[in-house]
Motif scaffolding. Structure first.
Motif, mmCIF file in Angstrom:
data_model
loop_
_atom_site.group_PDB
_atom_site.id
_atom_site.type_symbol
_atom_site.label_atom_id
_atom_site.label_comp_id
_atom_site.label_asym_id
_atom_site.label_seq_id
_atom_site.Cartn_x
_atom_site.Cartn_y
_atom_site.Cartn_z
ATOM 1 N N THR A 91 -137.918 24.370 20.992
ATOM 2 C CA THR A 91 -136.860 23.665 20.262
ATOM 3 C C THR A 91 -137.083 22.168 20.287
ATOM 4 O OG1 THR A 91 -135.239 25.393 20.732
ATOM 5 C CG2 THR A 91 -134.383 23.215 20.189
ATOM 6 N N ILE A 99 -136.316 25.748 14.575
ATOM 7 C CA ILE A 99 -135.689 26.761 15.428
ATOM 8 C C ILE A 99 -134.339 27.183 14.849
ATOM 9 C CG2 ILE A 99 -134.949 27.311 17.766
ATOM 10 C CD1 ILE A 99 -137.943 26.828 17.439
ATOM 11 N N THR A 136 -131.852 30.983 20.527
ATOM 12 C CA THR A 136 -132.054 29.807 19.672
ATOM 13 C C THR A 136 -130.777 29.015 19.438
ATOM 14 O OG1 THR A 136 -131.845 31.288 17.759
ATOM 15 C CG2 THR A 136 -134.073 30.703 18.443
#
Length: 451
Positions: A91, A99, A136
């Motif tokens: 990320t 992401i 995520t």
């Protein structure tokens, strides 16, 4: 104040449209904040989610209780754990937007498979993709920090979290209304959810690409210079040791990890408990309404606690012990009183207390932490929580372990929170006694010095 325009002339900053005014970093913050909030709203507007277990057990998927509870749901826990740390690094390295797009795509895959996938193995793959979705989430909550100035962090964070909360609430309410009033099928609810997450994925493309991130790209570097990943990891390790050397932070982090483990476990399997107490095939269910009510009342509790002044340094551990005991009691009642309305009410109380305590813990941990360390500490706490949850899942839930039934599982979860309460009661009592002794010694020394 005046700024240079593209032709070399000057124009007043006051003449800029309000939505285009720049932060001290020189970027417009309103547009990316609005787009990110819209993404968060639609990504969480999933009316079918409170009815997932009845859907899997019903005629659409025709799975057994053992398959759903002991073979399918554990896959999410394991996937989330395995993906969390690499996604955390990716990320920051990829600067958030890719992401977020991955999360949007994973949401689409998850709900598409939920509609059309058949069989145990296919649904297990579905749970893996949902693990990608939850892993995520860090990109959604940290993206905005790379766009706005530090002075706006609190404001934009509240906007983003509120958008996700409102989306979840609207989804739960609309799901309940569509099932109870309009008589929609659970399959139709999943179609609505798929549509909503598809809208979210489309909106994510409009997010501007950040030029910096918290760890890998936090300083401007010459064009083409590669990032030293080993150096970044060493810096993270150094920050880790420094952060957890603080006893108050360590105390609140331990509670965070232990309680979040139990919280994840309960919300993951509570629909199964409700389904056994009152099967959806034989009667009306109100899962969506309960989720909406618990979320809204939890938000009210969080708002109230933000205005309460208390000496958390002195009494924090005792408060954690007391409220953890309340959680244990609510889970015990949920498990032993086989009445659906009692189950619903106990669940609402459980979520309110957890949301209240996790807010206090968040504030206490975040105090005196830089943004970089904030992300690191909460990432580590979540990782530990997932590691504990994976262990608990493997022993208690997984068919390869004990594979216990839902009612026995919830009895263990009640005991788990009771054990947390006992640990913090002992620790808190020791800390208070130690502080009073120290104050007494200081007073005696002061009197002796005057005499």
């Amino acid at each position: 104040m005046e700024v240079q325009d593209g032709s070399g002339g000057l124009r007043s900053r006051a003449l800029l449209p309000r939505c285009l005014k720049l932060t001290p970093r020189g970027r417009c913050w309103v547009l990316p904040t609005v787009v990110l909030c819209a993404y968060g709203f639609f990504a969480n507007l999933r009316p079918s989610e409170p009815f997932l277990t009845p859907y899997l057990l019903g005629p659409d998927k025709n799975l057994t209780e053992t398959q759903v509870f002991n073979e399918i749901y554990p896959v999410w826990t394991y996937s989330y754990l395995v993906l969390l740390f690499p996604v955390f690094l990716a990320t920051d390295y990829l600067r958030y937007k890719p992401i977020i797009l991955l999360q949007g795509l994973s949401l689409i895959v998850t709900w598409f498979m939920l509609l059309y996938a058949k069989g145990l193995l296919a649904i297990q793959f579905l749970e893996f993709f949902y693990g990608v979705v939850t892993a995520t989430e860090i990109a959604y909550y940290s993206y905005i920090y790379s766009i706005v100035d530090i002075a706006l962090y609190q404001k934009v964070t509240s906007y983003c979290r509120s958008a996700a909360l409102v989306g979840y609430t609207v989804g739960s309410v609309s799901g309940q209304v569509l099932v109870s009033v309009a008589g929609w099928s659970l399959f139709s609810l999943n179609v609505v959810s798929l549509t909503s997450v598809s809208v979210a994925f489309a909106m994510a493309w409009f997010l501007p690409m950040p030029q910096k991130s918290l760890f890998f790209h936090h300083r401007s570097s010459p064009q083409g210079q590669k990032v030293d990943i080993v150096k970044v990891i060493k810096e993270l390790w150094k920050d880790f040791l420094q952060c957890y050397s603080s006893q108050p932070l360590l105390c609140w982090s331990v509670w965070w990890a232990l309680s979040t483990c139990g919280y994840f476990q309960i919300i993951n399997y509570v629909q199964g408990l409700w389904e056994l107490v009152q099967p959806s095939q034989n009667s009306e269910i109100y899962n969506g309404g309960v989720e909406a009510v618990s979320t809204l009342l939890g938000a009210v509790a969080v708002f109230i606690v933000g205005h309460i002044k208390a000496s958390w340094t002195t009494w924090g551990e005792i408060a954690l012990a007391l409220f953890s005991l309340f959680i244990a009691g609510s889970v015990y009642i949920m498990d032993t009183v086989r009445n659906i309305w009692v189950c619903y009410a106990s669940y609402v109380i459980f979520r309110i207390i957890y949301m209240l305590l996790i807010t206090i813990a968040t504030f206490q941990i975040a105090t005196n932490l830089s943004v970089e360390r904030y992300a690191l500490v909460f990432g580590i706490n979540t990782f530990i929580a997932l590691a504990l949850q994976s262990l608990l899942t493997f022993i208690v839930v997984d068919s390869k372990g004990l594979g216990l039934d839902i009612f026995t599982q919830f009895m263990i979860y009640a005991g788990y929170f009771a054990a947390i309460s006992a640990v913090f009661l002992i620790s808190g009592t020791y800390s208070i006694v130690k502080n009073y002794r120290r104050r007494g010694e200081m007073t005696e020394e002061a009197v002796a010095s005057i005499a």
